[in-house]
Design an enzyme around this catalytic site. Sequence first.
Site, short mmCIF file in Angstrom:
data_model
loop_
_atom_site.label_atom_id
_atom_site.label_comp_id
_atom_site.label_asym_id
_atom_site.label_seq_id
_atom_site.Cartn_x
_atom_site.Cartn_y
_atom_site.Cartn_z
N LYS A 52 13.31 19.72 33.50
CA LYS A 52 13.58 20.51 32.29
C LYS A 52 15.08 20.77 32.16
CE LYS A 52 8.93 22.42 32.49
NZ LYS A 52 8.05 23.51 32.88
N GLN A 96 8.36 29.28 35.51
CA GLN A 96 7.56 28.16 35.99
C GLN A 96 6.31 28.68 36.71
OE1 GLN A 96 8.25 24.85 35.32
NE2 GLN A 96 6.25 24.47 36.19
N ASP A 119 7.48 28.53 25.98
CA ASP A 119 6.28 27.90 26.55
C ASP A 119 5.05 28.21 25.70
OD1 ASP A 119 6.65 26.25 28.72
OD2 ASP A 119 6.71 27.87 30.19
#
Length: 298
Positions: A52, A96, A119
């Site tokens: 990412k 994460q 997200d």
Amino acid sequence: MQILNGKEAAQAIKDSLKIKVAQLASQGKEVPHLAAILVGNNGASETYVAAKVKACEEVGFKSTLIRAEENITAQKLLETIRELNSDPDVDGILVQLPLPKHISEDEVINAIDPGKDVDGFHPSNVGRMVLGQSTFVPATPYGIMLLLEHYKVETKGKHAVVIGRSNIVGRPMSILLSGNSNPGNCTVTLCHSHTPNLKELCLEADIIVAALGRAEFVTAHMVKDGAVVIDVGITRVEDATKKSGFKLKGDVAYDEVAPKCSFITPVPGGVGPMTIAALMKNTFKSCAQKHYEEAEGE
Ligand code: NAP
């Protein structure tokens, strides 16, 4: 049979973002900034976060990687999130997953400013997605929708079987495919570990999205001729011939299933790169919504 090449489609998205970001930079405007929090040192999580951050560099975004020890307290982690929420320079925040067991993922997700939740896991963004409103769509299902769009795969009126009902993949995927949109307009069956007749359901499917996390679970005898097969699974399987000691396997037995398909995604190189491209799109959208008019429709 056509391969849905996620690497290629993701590159096209990143190239287009790169041009937009360069334009912003040349006008002296803010460029998108993604902040990623990585707790502990889980090997797979390290790899995903590194990918990412690399993608941010590639498209010209700013990125900040915040590392926290495995034993960080929930309170300290929430404090870090609140700091990022109130930092006007940060457009996107991602934590994460998975988190260590002593930290509630729900509590952490709920603490992220929905306007920076790139997200798309915050309840208010999930609600907006369900209602078909503009929002941050979770990156993996969003990436799959972008891949179907890129390859102009017809979904209208098709029967889609989604295997797996997680909040990050299966469930949002089922909502997006059933939406009144293109891609979309599918009749969707959402399956999970209590679905008794999975094989029969799969055999009726025009589109199968396998997101259960079991290597090579979907075999040729579960797939009808001409089906579209999207393989989300990533499982590390021991392989002594590899330097890393493992290889990545999807949820689909690719070699035997591929010849039956009209379209299929490989693993790696299918859904994975699209997930990252979708995250980049969400981060750009967040920045654009804050600073510029042209946000809608990104
Ligand atoms: P998850 O949270 O573990 O959810 C798995 C789902 O599959 C659950 O709903 C479970 O049912 C269902 N399931 C498990 N065994 C089953 C079976 N035998 N038959 C039918 N359903 C079954 O996993 P996830 O986070 O959604 O991830 C799924 C896979 O995708 C993993 O391999 C993960 O690594 C991968 N992934 C890939 C990407 C990417 O970018 N490519 C992104 C995210 C995830 P129950 O609900 O009944 O337990």
